[in-house]
Design an enzyme around this catalytic site. Sequence first.
Site, PDB file in Angstrom:
ATOM      1  N   ASP A   2       1.004  -1.110   0.029  1.00 46.16           N
ATOM      2  CA  ASP A   2       0.143  -0.087   0.080  1.00 46.16           C
ATOM      3  C   ASP A   2       0.943   1.360  -0.040  1.00 46.16           C
ATOM      4  O   ASP A   2       1.927   1.429   0.673  1.00 46.16           O
ATOM      5  CB  ASP A   2      -1.007  -0.033   1.128  1.00 46.16           C
ATOM      6  CG  ASP A   2      -2.236   0.762   1.057  1.00 46.16           C
ATOM      7  OD1 ASP A   2      -2.391   1.457  -0.077  1.00 46.16           O
ATOM      8  OD2 ASP A   2      -2.711   1.002   1.997  1.00 46.16           O
ATOM      9  N   GLY A   5       0.065   5.319  -4.456  1.00 40.12           N
ATOM     10  CA  GLY A   5      -0.539   6.426  -4.938  1.00 40.12           C
ATOM     11  C   GLY A   5       0.095   7.650  -4.174  1.00 40.12           C
ATOM     12  O   GLY A   5       0.548   8.789  -4.843  1.00 40.12           O
ATOM     13  N   ARG A   6       0.418   7.492  -2.808  1.00 40.60           N
ATOM     14  CA  ARG A   6       0.660   8.839  -2.031  1.00 40.60           C
ATOM     15  C   ARG A   6       2.292   8.844  -2.409  1.00 40.60           C
ATOM     16  O   ARG A   6       2.692  10.212  -2.500  1.00 40.60           O
ATOM     17  CB  ARG A   6       0.520   8.371  -0.368  1.00 40.60           C
ATOM     18  CG  ARG A   6      -0.759   8.740  -0.267  1.00 40.60           C
ATOM     19  CD  ARG A   6      -0.817   7.610   1.217  1.00 40.60           C
ATOM     20  NE  ARG A   6      -1.256   6.475   1.050  1.00 40.60           N
ATOM     21  CZ  ARG A   6      -1.201   5.672   1.970  1.00 40.60           C
ATOM     22  NH1 ARG A   6      -1.003   5.959   3.228  1.00 40.60           N
ATOM     23  NH2 ARG A   6      -1.834   4.361   1.740  1.00 40.60           N
ATOM     24  N   ARG A  15      -0.166   8.748 -10.580  1.00 43.33           N
ATOM     25  CA  ARG A  15      -0.711   7.412  -9.467  1.00 43.33           C
ATOM     26  C   ARG A  15       0.204   6.101 -10.171  1.00 43.33           C
ATOM     27  O   ARG A  15       0.577   5.326  -9.600  1.00 43.33           O
ATOM     28  CB  ARG A  15      -1.928   7.175  -9.218  1.00 43.33           C
ATOM     29  CG  ARG A  15      -2.656   8.186  -8.337  1.00 43.33           C
ATOM     30  CD  ARG A  15      -4.189   7.826  -8.028  1.00 43.33           C
ATOM     31  NE  ARG A  15      -4.213   6.592  -7.506  1.00 43.33           N
ATOM     32  CZ  ARG A  15      -4.227   6.267  -6.305  1.00 43.33           C
ATOM     33  NH1 ARG A  15      -3.842   7.212  -5.214  1.00 43.33           N
ATOM     34  NH2 ARG A  15      -4.446   4.950  -5.706  1.00 43.33           N
ATOM     35  N   HIS A  19       2.599   3.166  -9.199  1.00 46.16           N
ATOM     36  CA  HIS A  19       2.437   1.614  -9.272  1.00 46.16           C
ATOM     37  C   HIS A  19       3.441   0.801 -10.068  1.00 46.16           C
ATOM     38  O   HIS A  19       3.746  -0.399  -9.771  1.00 46.16           O
ATOM     39  CB  HIS A  19       0.947   1.060 -10.137  1.00 46.16           C
ATOM     40  CG  HIS A  19      -0.161   1.635  -9.427  1.00 46.16           C
ATOM     41  ND1 HIS A  19      -0.408   1.541  -7.928  1.00 46.16           N
ATOM     42  CD2 HIS A  19      -1.131   2.465  -9.782  1.00 46.16           C
ATOM     43  CE1 HIS A  19      -1.631   1.898  -7.684  1.00 46.16           C
ATOM     44  NE2 HIS A  19      -2.077   2.470  -8.817  1.00 46.16           N
ATOM     45  N   SER A  47      -7.540  -6.093  -5.372  1.00 43.09           N
ATOM     46  CA  SER A  47      -8.504  -6.656  -4.462  1.00 43.09           C
ATOM     47  C   SER A  47      -9.672  -6.603  -5.310  1.00 43.09           C
ATOM     48  O   SER A  47      -9.938  -5.787  -6.187  1.00 43.09           O
ATOM     49  CB  SER A  47      -8.459  -5.765  -3.121  1.00 43.09           C
ATOM     50  OG  SER A  47      -9.373  -4.640  -3.706  1.00 43.09           O
ATOM     51  N   SER A  48     -10.734  -7.403  -4.738  1.00 47.43           N
ATOM     52  CA  SER A  48     -12.185  -7.399  -5.224  1.00 47.43           C
ATOM     53  C   SER A  48     -12.735  -5.853  -5.276  1.00 47.43           C
ATOM     54  O   SER A  48     -13.844  -5.652  -6.203  1.00 47.43           O
ATOM     55  CB  SER A  48     -12.929  -8.434  -4.770  1.00 47.43           C
ATOM     56  OG  SER A  48     -12.510  -8.465  -3.648  1.00 47.43           O
ATOM     57  N   LEU A 113      11.111 -21.103  -4.500  1.00 45.58           N
ATOM     58  CA  LEU A 113      10.246 -20.022  -3.790  1.00 45.58           C
ATOM     59  C   LEU A 113       8.796 -20.223  -4.264  1.00 45.58           C
ATOM     60  O   LEU A 113       8.429 -20.202  -5.497  1.00 45.58           O
ATOM     61  CB  LEU A 113      10.515 -18.511  -4.090  1.00 45.58           C
ATOM     62  CG  LEU A 113       9.526 -17.470  -3.468  1.00 45.58           C
ATOM     63  CD1 LEU A 113       9.318 -17.415  -2.116  1.00 45.58           C
ATOM     64  CD2 LEU A 113      10.003 -16.112  -4.012  1.00 45.58           C
ATOM     65  N   ARG A 170       2.087  -4.980   6.242  1.00 42.95           N
ATOM     66  CA  ARG A 170       1.308  -3.992   5.520  1.00 42.95           C
ATOM     67  C   ARG A 170       2.005  -2.702   5.560  1.00 42.95           C
ATOM     68  O   ARG A 170       2.340  -2.266   6.617  1.00 42.95           O
ATOM     69  CB  ARG A 170      -0.288  -3.853   6.267  1.00 42.95           C
ATOM     70  CG  ARG A 170      -0.742  -2.393   5.251  1.00 42.95           C
ATOM     71  CD  ARG A 170      -2.392  -2.558   5.433  1.00 42.95           C
ATOM     72  NE  ARG A 170      -2.990  -1.806   4.441  1.00 42.95           N
ATOM     73  CZ  ARG A 170      -4.197  -1.712   3.937  1.00 42.95           C
ATOM     74  NH1 ARG A 170      -5.178  -2.507   4.416  1.00 42.95           N
ATOM     75  NH2 ARG A 170      -4.751  -0.903   3.115  1.00 42.95           N
ATOM     76  N   ARG A 176      -5.066  -2.042   8.944  1.00 47.69           N
ATOM     77  CA  ARG A 176      -6.062  -2.786   8.805  1.00 47.69           C
ATOM     78  C   ARG A 176      -5.850  -3.989   7.729  1.00 47.69           C
ATOM     79  O   ARG A 176      -4.655  -3.748   7.040  1.00 47.69           O
ATOM     80  CB  ARG A 176      -7.417  -1.873   8.182  1.00 47.69           C
ATOM     81  CG  ARG A 176      -7.070  -0.963   7.068  1.00 47.69           C
ATOM     82  CD  ARG A 176      -8.228  -0.426   6.409  1.00 47.69           C
ATOM     83  NE  ARG A 176      -7.799   0.586   5.416  1.00 47.69           N
ATOM     84  CZ  ARG A 176      -7.481   1.808   5.328  1.00 47.69           C
ATOM     85  NH1 ARG A 176      -7.717   2.461   6.642  1.00 47.69           N
ATOM     86  NH2 ARG A 176      -7.365   2.504   4.366  1.00 47.69           N
ATOM     87  N   GLU A 189       1.791 -13.173  12.671  1.00 54.53           N
ATOM     88  CA  GLU A 189       2.301 -12.042  13.257  1.00 54.53           C
ATOM     89  C   GLU A 189       2.253 -10.808  12.176  1.00 54.53           C
ATOM     90  O   GLU A 189       2.633 -10.862  11.195  1.00 54.53           O
ATOM     91  CB  GLU A 189       3.855 -12.153  13.445  1.00 54.53           C
ATOM     92  CG  GLU A 189       4.105 -13.310  14.388  1.00 54.53           C
ATOM     93  CD  GLU A 189       3.549 -12.792  15.925  1.00 54.53           C
ATOM     94  OE1 GLU A 189       3.665 -11.561  16.406  1.00 54.53           O
ATOM     95  OE2 GLU A 189       3.065 -13.775  16.588  1.00 54.53           O
TER      96      GLU A 189
END
Length: 229
Positions: A2, A5-6, A15, A19, A47-48, A113, A170, A176, A189
């Site tokens: 995440d 964009g920022r 943006r 990516h 994500s969906s 991997l 994250r 979240r 963890e």
Amino acid sequence: MDGNGRWANAKGLSRVAGHKKGVDSVKNLIKGCLQHDVPYLSIFAFSSENWSRPSTEVSALMELLSSALLHQSKKLHENGVKLTIIGDTSKLDPSIQRLASEAIALTSNNTALHFNVAINYGGRWDIVNAARTLAQRVKDGEMSVEDIDEESFGSELATAGIPDPDLYIRTSGEYRLSNFMLWQAAYSEFYFVDTLWPDFDEDAFTEALYRYTHRDRRFGAAEDKIKQT
Ligand code: IPE
Ligand code: MG
């Protein structure tokens, strides 16, 4: 992953440029996993819920995915990386579905991997799918209600055959899960870090692994109980 964009906004870039830089972070992460003998890596690529972004951004993300599949599959294979994809890929462009199937087939026997990419994935979608499959099995008389347990349920999830994540990272200072691997993360963890995804380099990953080694994993047992065993 995440903060693309920022990261771009802060630099006055589009943006999409964020990516693109984010793809480099994924490459570094794969390298890091190979170096540190991390056997499984899952990333949440799309994500969906991401379909609700502006269509230009969705197209750019799909373009990046398509280009990565086209240009990186050989390299993954040469490095012994096995690729899998989880999520409802039926909603993707047929050309991407084809590239994905080819890359998955090419790398299927690799063992250095296991790189698992979630595309059009949602944790709730995954759980509902597993529930439906099991319900159908019961209805068809293949199994009884009593046969439904954590093991049989887990084996119907998109991640069947992939162990639950030990470390769940994250980036970008968001605290979240955003619907990623809800069932699978029961005892993961968590490592939440302010670094934006395009800045998440090999040092950042090494730091995450280092922090993980200092966690005390009890899986619900008391501390002394774990030490005895
Ligand atoms: C992650 O970065 C992008 C995806 C994996 C789709 P974002 O696009 O969510 O970046 P922010 O949150 O706007 O900074
Ligand atoms: Mg975001």
